[in-house]
Design a protein around this motif. Structure first.
Motif, PDB file in Angstrom:
ATOM      1  N   LYS A 160       3.026 -47.200  19.868  1.00 31.53           N
ATOM      2  CA  LYS A 160       2.831 -45.816  19.430  1.00 31.53           C
ATOM      3  C   LYS A 160       2.669 -45.849  17.919  1.00 31.53           C
ATOM      4  CE  LYS A 160       2.579 -42.866  21.603  1.00 31.53           C
ATOM      5  NZ  LYS A 160       1.311 -42.408  22.204  1.00 31.53           N
ATOM      6  N   ILE A 163      13.980 -45.205  15.112  1.00 34.82           N
ATOM      7  CA  ILE A 163      13.871 -44.865  16.533  1.00 34.82           C
ATOM      8  C   ILE A 163      14.513 -43.500  16.761  1.00 34.82           C
ATOM      9  CG2 ILE A 163      14.503 -45.540  18.882  1.00 34.82           C
ATOM     10  CD1 ILE A 163      14.745 -48.462  17.756  1.00 34.82           C
ATOM     11  N   LEU A 166       6.979 -49.165  17.676  1.00 37.03           N
ATOM     12  CA  LEU A 166       6.736 -47.899  16.992  1.00 37.03           C
ATOM     13  C   LEU A 166       6.228 -48.195  15.591  1.00 37.03           C
ATOM     14  CD1 LEU A 166       9.967 -45.980  18.074  1.00 37.03           C
ATOM     15  CD2 LEU A 166       7.726 -46.016  19.205  1.00 37.03           C
ATOM     16  N   VAL A 222       5.946 -40.547  18.253  1.00 36.36           N
ATOM     17  CA  VAL A 222       6.319 -40.790  19.639  1.00 36.36           C
ATOM     18  C   VAL A 222       6.978 -39.501  20.133  1.00 36.36           C
ATOM     19  CG1 VAL A 222       8.514 -41.907  19.029  1.00 36.36           C
ATOM     20  CG2 VAL A 222       7.483 -42.345  21.257  1.00 36.36           C
ATOM     21  N   ILE A 259       6.519 -45.358  12.074  1.00 35.39           N
ATOM     22  CA  ILE A 259       7.591 -44.437  12.441  1.00 35.39           C
ATOM     23  C   ILE A 259       8.856 -45.058  11.846  1.00 35.39           C
ATOM     24  CG2 ILE A 259       8.894 -43.397  14.352  1.00 35.39           C
ATOM     25  CD1 ILE A 259       6.310 -43.725  16.061  1.00 35.39           C
ATOM     26  N   THR A 299      10.674 -50.795  15.385  1.00 36.19           N
ATOM     27  CA  THR A 299       9.852 -50.069  14.419  1.00 36.19           C
ATOM     28  C   THR A 299       9.238 -51.073  13.448  1.00 36.19           C
ATOM     29  OG1 THR A 299      11.683 -49.709  12.882  1.00 36.19           O
ATOM     30  CG2 THR A 299      11.296 -47.997  14.541  1.00 36.19           C
TER      31      THR A 299
END
Length: 187
Positions: free
Chosen positions: A86, A124, A118, A90, A121, A140
């Protein structure tokens, strides 16, 4: 850069040598094997290639798939690690859908490790942890990935491959264990 472009970039940057495993993007794995109305297992496998068929409700395309090839058995693909990527965001919906995707895939391949990468980002989100019950890992990373991100992803994937192989030994070859735990790392 979109998610597919980022995923391709990440795979090249990782230079992941995981022989005998292979790593690919946008490759399909099965999520269902049904018994049809003639009493036969409908595997959704291409009879010529031995690969899962995407579409028709039997196979999901993966952002990152680390797998072994085999000429034995009914399929040519033995998935070890699957990661969805992503980029920039997300959503709650993503968490629910990907967790369900992981659950379905793990019903077919109980040894597979399924997670999220991720990108761009910063941390989390709590909703991903609450709703992503089936994730074995979530990582991440920056966009573009830093050298430490690349090193950490490389290490993560190699560890997850080892865990998948150990789970196979436990589930199918009688290896005995005495402890199983999940670990959370904040850094």
């Amino acid at each position: 850069m979109n998610e597919n472009q980022f995923t391709d970039f990440l795979i090249k940057k990782l230079e992941l040598d995981v022989s005998p495993c292979l790593i690919e993007t946008r490759k399909t794995v099965q999520y269902e094997m049904a018994i049809n109305d003639q009493g036969r297992v409908d595997m959704g496998i291409d009879s010529d290639t031995g690969e899962p068929i995407r579409g028709g409700g039997k196979g999901f395309q993966q952002d990152i798939l680390i797998y072994e090839e085999t000429l034995e058995g009914n399929t040519s693909i033995i998935p070890r690690v699957i990661a969805e990527v992503k980029l920039r965001s997300v959503t709650t919906h993503d968490s629910i859908v990907y967790s369900e995707k992981a659950r379905r895939i793990k019903r077919i391949y109980p040894f597979v490790r399924f997670g999220l990468i991720l990108a761009e980002i910063p941390n989390i989100p709590g909703r991903v942890l609450r709703l992503g019950e089936q994730f074995d890992f979530i990582k991440t990373i920056k966009n573009p990935p830093s050298n430490s991100d690349v090193k950490a992803c490389r290490s993560l994937f190699k560890t997850e491959i080892k865990i998948s192989k150990e789970l196979s030994k436990i589930l199918f070859h009688g290896k005995k264990i005495h402890c199983l735990r999940k670990v959370v790392r904040t850094k």
